[in-house]
Design a protein around this motif. Structure first.
Motif, PDB file in Angstrom:
ATOM      1  N   ILE A  53       0.656  12.338  -4.906  1.00 36.41           N
ATOM      2  CA  ILE A  53       0.450  13.691  -4.396  1.00 36.41           C
ATOM      3  C   ILE A  53      -1.051  13.936  -4.340  1.00 36.41           C
ATOM      4  O   ILE A  53      -1.762  13.725  -5.329  1.00 36.41           O
ATOM      5  CB  ILE A  53       1.143  14.753  -5.281  1.00 36.41           C
ATOM      6  N   SER A  54      -1.531  14.367  -3.185  1.00 39.42           N
ATOM      7  CA  SER A  54      -2.958  14.617  -3.002  1.00 39.42           C
ATOM      8  C   SER A  54      -3.435  15.733  -3.929  1.00 39.42           C
ATOM      9  O   SER A  54      -2.699  16.684  -4.207  1.00 39.42           O
ATOM     10  CB  SER A  54      -3.225  15.008  -1.551  1.00 39.42           C
ATOM     11  N   SER A  55      -4.664  15.624  -4.365  1.00 39.08           N
ATOM     12  CA  SER A  55      -5.234  16.648  -5.250  1.00 39.08           C
ATOM     13  C   SER A  55      -5.701  17.878  -4.472  1.00 39.08           C
ATOM     14  O   SER A  55      -6.000  18.907  -5.067  1.00 39.08           O
ATOM     15  CB  SER A  55      -6.403  16.071  -6.052  1.00 39.08           C
ATOM     16  N   THR A  56      -5.762  17.777  -3.143  1.00 38.87           N
ATOM     17  CA  THR A  56      -6.198  18.918  -2.334  1.00 38.87           C
ATOM     18  C   THR A  56      -5.015  19.525  -1.590  1.00 38.87           C
ATOM     19  O   THR A  56      -4.145  18.794  -1.110  1.00 38.87           O
ATOM     20  CB  THR A  56      -7.274  18.496  -1.315  1.00 38.87           C
ATOM     21  N   PRO A  57      -4.953  20.851  -1.499  1.00 42.15           N
ATOM     22  CA  PRO A  57      -3.848  21.503  -0.788  1.00 42.15           C
ATOM     23  C   PRO A  57      -3.916  21.207   0.711  1.00 42.15           C
ATOM     24  O   PRO A  57      -4.984  20.900   1.220  1.00 42.15           O
ATOM     25  CB  PRO A  57      -4.075  22.985  -1.057  1.00 42.15           C
ATOM     26  N   PRO A  58      -2.808  21.316   1.405  1.00 40.19           N
ATOM     27  CA  PRO A  58      -1.472  21.621   0.920  1.00 40.19           C
ATOM     28  C   PRO A  58      -0.867  20.404   0.217  1.00 40.19           C
ATOM     29  O   PRO A  58      -1.411  19.297   0.306  1.00 40.19           O
ATOM     30  CB  PRO A  58      -0.697  21.945   2.199  1.00 40.19           C
ATOM     31  N   ARG A  59       0.284  20.585  -0.429  1.00 42.75           N
ATOM     32  CA  ARG A  59       0.950  19.502  -1.154  1.00 42.75           C
ATOM     33  C   ARG A  59       1.356  18.415  -0.157  1.00 42.75           C
ATOM     34  O   ARG A  59       2.155  18.649   0.748  1.00 42.75           O
ATOM     35  CB  ARG A  59       2.163  20.052  -1.889  1.00 42.75           C
ATOM     36  N   THR A  60       0.786  17.226  -0.316  1.00 40.13           N
ATOM     37  CA  THR A  60       1.060  16.117   0.594  1.00 40.13           C
ATOM     38  C   THR A  60       1.205  14.815  -0.172  1.00 40.13           C
ATOM     39  O   THR A  60       0.595  14.623  -1.229  1.00 40.13           O
ATOM     40  CB  THR A  60      -0.078  15.923   1.617  1.00 40.13           C
ATOM     41  N   ALA A  61       2.000  13.916   0.402  1.00 41.87           N
ATOM     42  CA  ALA A  61       2.037  12.536  -0.059  1.00 41.87           C
ATOM     43  C   ALA A  61       0.813  11.877   0.575  1.00 41.87           C
ATOM     44  O   ALA A  61       0.506  12.109   1.744  1.00 41.87           O
ATOM     45  CB  ALA A  61       3.316  11.853   0.385  1.00 41.87           C
ATOM     46  N   SER A  62       0.093  11.081  -0.194  1.00 42.62           N
ATOM     47  CA  SER A  62      -1.167  10.530   0.279  1.00 42.62           C
ATOM     48  C   SER A  62      -1.341   9.096  -0.222  1.00 42.62           C
ATOM     49  O   SER A  62      -0.854   8.748  -1.298  1.00 42.62           O
ATOM     50  CB  SER A  62      -2.315  11.409  -0.243  1.00 42.62           C
ATOM     51  N   ALA A  63      -2.046   8.279   0.556  1.00 47.72           N
ATOM     52  CA  ALA A  63      -2.372   6.909   0.142  1.00 47.72           C
ATOM     53  C   ALA A  63      -3.608   6.451   0.897  1.00 47.72           C
ATOM     54  O   ALA A  63      -3.936   6.984   1.960  1.00 47.72           O
ATOM     55  CB  ALA A  63      -1.201   5.978   0.403  1.00 47.72           C
ATOM     56  N   HIS A  64      -4.297   5.455   0.335  1.00 46.50           N
ATOM     57  CA  HIS A  64      -5.562   4.978   0.894  1.00 46.50           C
ATOM     58  C   HIS A  64      -5.620   3.449   0.864  1.00 46.50           C
ATOM     59  O   HIS A  64      -5.541   2.869  -0.208  1.00 46.50           O
ATOM     60  CB  HIS A  64      -6.741   5.497   0.072  1.00 46.50           C
ATOM     61  N   PRO A  65      -5.799   2.782   2.005  1.00 53.37           N
ATOM     62  CA  PRO A  65      -6.015   1.337   2.020  1.00 53.37           C
ATOM     63  C   PRO A  65      -7.491   0.992   2.247  1.00 53.37           C
ATOM     64  O   PRO A  65      -8.259   1.818   2.734  1.00 53.37           O
ATOM     65  CB  PRO A  65      -5.188   0.890   3.214  1.00 53.37           C
ATOM     66  N   TRP A  66      -7.852  -0.231   1.896  1.00 52.13           N
ATOM     67  CA  TRP A  66      -9.184  -0.759   2.163  1.00 52.13           C
ATOM     68  C   TRP A  66      -9.095  -2.274   2.198  1.00 52.13           C
ATOM     69  O   TRP A  66      -8.053  -2.849   1.942  1.00 52.13           O
ATOM     70  CB  TRP A  66     -10.195  -0.283   1.116  1.00 52.13           C
ATOM     71  N   TRP A  67     -10.201  -2.923   2.527  1.00 52.47           N
ATOM     72  CA  TRP A  67     -10.233  -4.379   2.532  1.00 52.47           C
ATOM     73  C   TRP A  67     -11.528  -4.862   1.905  1.00 52.47           C
ATOM     74  O   TRP A  67     -12.534  -4.154   1.877  1.00 52.47           O
ATOM     75  CB  TRP A  67     -10.061  -4.934   3.952  1.00 52.47           C
ATOM     76  N   THR A  68     -11.499  -6.086   1.372  1.00 50.43           N
ATOM     77  CA  THR A  68     -12.663  -6.681   0.734  1.00 50.43           C
ATOM     78  C   THR A  68     -12.879  -8.076   1.303  1.00 50.43           C
ATOM     79  O   THR A  68     -11.975  -8.912   1.280  1.00 50.43           O
ATOM     80  CB  THR A  68     -12.470  -6.771  -0.796  1.00 50.43           C
ATOM     81  N   HIS A  69     -14.075  -8.318   1.815  1.00 51.48           N
ATOM     82  CA  HIS A  69     -14.456  -9.622   2.354  1.00 51.48           C
ATOM     83  C   HIS A  69     -14.700 -10.585   1.196  1.00 51.48           C
ATOM     84  O   HIS A  69     -15.366 -10.241   0.222  1.00 51.48           O
ATOM     85  CB  HIS A  69     -15.732  -9.458   3.195  1.00 51.48           C
ATOM     86  N   VAL A  70     -14.147 -11.802   1.304  1.00 52.47           N
ATOM     87  CA  VAL A  70     -14.376 -12.821   0.273  1.00 52.47           C
ATOM     88  C   VAL A  70     -15.238 -13.942   0.851  1.00 52.47           C
ATOM     89  O   VAL A  70     -16.242 -14.315   0.267  1.00 52.47           O
ATOM     90  CB  VAL A  70     -13.041 -13.382  -0.271  1.00 52.47           C
ATOM     91  N   SER A  71     -14.833 -14.473   2.022  1.00 52.45           N
ATOM     92  CA  SER A  71     -15.628 -15.527   2.656  1.00 52.45           C
ATOM     93  C   SER A  71     -15.270 -15.607   4.138  1.00 52.45           C
ATOM     94  O   SER A  71     -14.245 -15.083   4.558  1.00 52.45           O
ATOM     95  CB  SER A  71     -15.354 -16.882   1.986  1.00 52.45           C
ATOM     96  N   GLY A  72     -16.124 -16.264   4.905  1.00 54.17           N
ATOM     97  CA  GLY A  72     -15.857 -16.460   6.325  1.00 54.17           C
ATOM     98  C   GLY A  72     -16.462 -15.355   7.178  1.00 54.17           C
ATOM     99  O   GLY A  72     -17.185 -14.489   6.686  1.00 54.17           O
ATOM    100  N   PRO A  73     -16.153 -15.396   8.493  1.00 57.71           N
ATOM    101  CA  PRO A  73     -16.711 -14.421   9.419  1.00 57.71           C
ATOM    102  C   PRO A  73     -16.033 -13.056   9.291  1.00 57.71           C
ATOM    103  O   PRO A  73     -15.027 -12.916   8.616  1.00 57.71           O
ATOM    104  CB  PRO A  73     -16.424 -15.035  10.785  1.00 57.71           C
ATOM    105  N   GLY A  74     -16.602 -12.096   9.961  1.00 56.73           N
ATOM    106  CA  GLY A  74     -16.007 -10.756   9.987  1.00 56.73           C
ATOM    107  C   GLY A  74     -16.648  -9.831   8.977  1.00 56.73           C
ATOM    108  O   GLY A  74     -16.581 -10.064   7.780  1.00 56.73           O
ATOM    109  N   THR A  75     -17.310  -8.785   9.479  1.00 58.18           N
ATOM    110  CA  THR A  75     -17.943  -7.810   8.590  1.00 58.18           C
ATOM    111  C   THR A  75     -17.310  -6.433   8.706  1.00 58.18           C
ATOM    112  O   THR A  75     -17.530  -5.582   7.860  1.00 58.18           O
ATOM    113  CB  THR A  75     -19.455  -7.686   8.902  1.00 58.18           C
ATOM    114  N   LYS A  76     -16.537  -6.230   9.779  1.00 59.03           N
ATOM    115  CA  LYS A  76     -15.825  -4.968   9.974  1.00 59.03           C
ATOM    116  C   LYS A  76     -14.377  -5.268  10.336  1.00 59.03           C
ATOM    117  O   LYS A  76     -14.081  -6.316  10.907  1.00 59.03           O
ATOM    118  CB  LYS A  76     -16.456  -4.138  11.096  1.00 59.03           C
TER     119      LYS A  76
END
Length: 155
Positions: A53-76
């Motif tokens: 549940i998000s900490s900011t109103p209104p009451r919502t289900a919330s989630a956040h993804p991200w990615w982490t580069h380890v090796s090889g090409p690709g910066t974005k």
């Protein structure tokens, strides 16, 4: 009705992914990441927090993804998230968002947010599906799923 134990599904997934160029699903840490190949995207980790549940109103289900580069090409990468709710035995996408991001550890500037306003406080099972597409680098079509969690939020 046939049931498949978790270990059988995990073993099957590992066998199916063995020949892929990139990690097939979220890799929990860089030490477990598949080795890079000359023609592939290298190694990156797909990650996301569990639905909450998000900490900011209104009451919502919330989630956040991200990615982490380890090796090889690709910066974005274009990171896409689908917020999913379970109905019976089926998962339904109820929200989607995408953003082009640099590699990061999930801080607010390096993650995407998906939100769905709660229609009730009934307990429901939620998860996210995450896709990371490296910009300018071919990678595999597999998506990662966060562990399902029960949240007091009916969509």
């Amino acid at each position: 009705m046939r049931r498949y134990p978790f270990m059988t599904s995990a073993a099957l997934a590992a066998v199916l992914c063995a020949g892929s160029v990139a990690p097939a699903t979220a890799v929990p840490d860089p030490a477990r990441a598949a080795p890079a190949t000359a023609a592939g995207p290298g190694v990156f980790v797909t990650n996301g927090d569990r639905v909450h549940i998000s900490s900011t109103p209104p009451r919502t289900a919330s989630a956040h993804p991200w990615w982490t580069h380890v090796s090889g090409p690709g910066t974005k990468a274009k990171v896409t998230i689908w917020l999913q709710i379970k109905s019976g035995r089926t998962w339904h996408s109820v929200a989607k968002n995408a953003k082009t991001l640099k590699s990061g550890n999930g801080g607010s500037a390096r993650r995407v947010v998906a939100r769905k306003k709660c229609a009730s406080q009934h307990k429901r099972q939620w998860r996210t599906m995450i896709d990371v597409d490296l910009i300018g680098v071919p990678d595999s079509p597999e998506k990662a799923y966060t562990k399902p969690v029960t949240v007091k939020c009916g969509a």
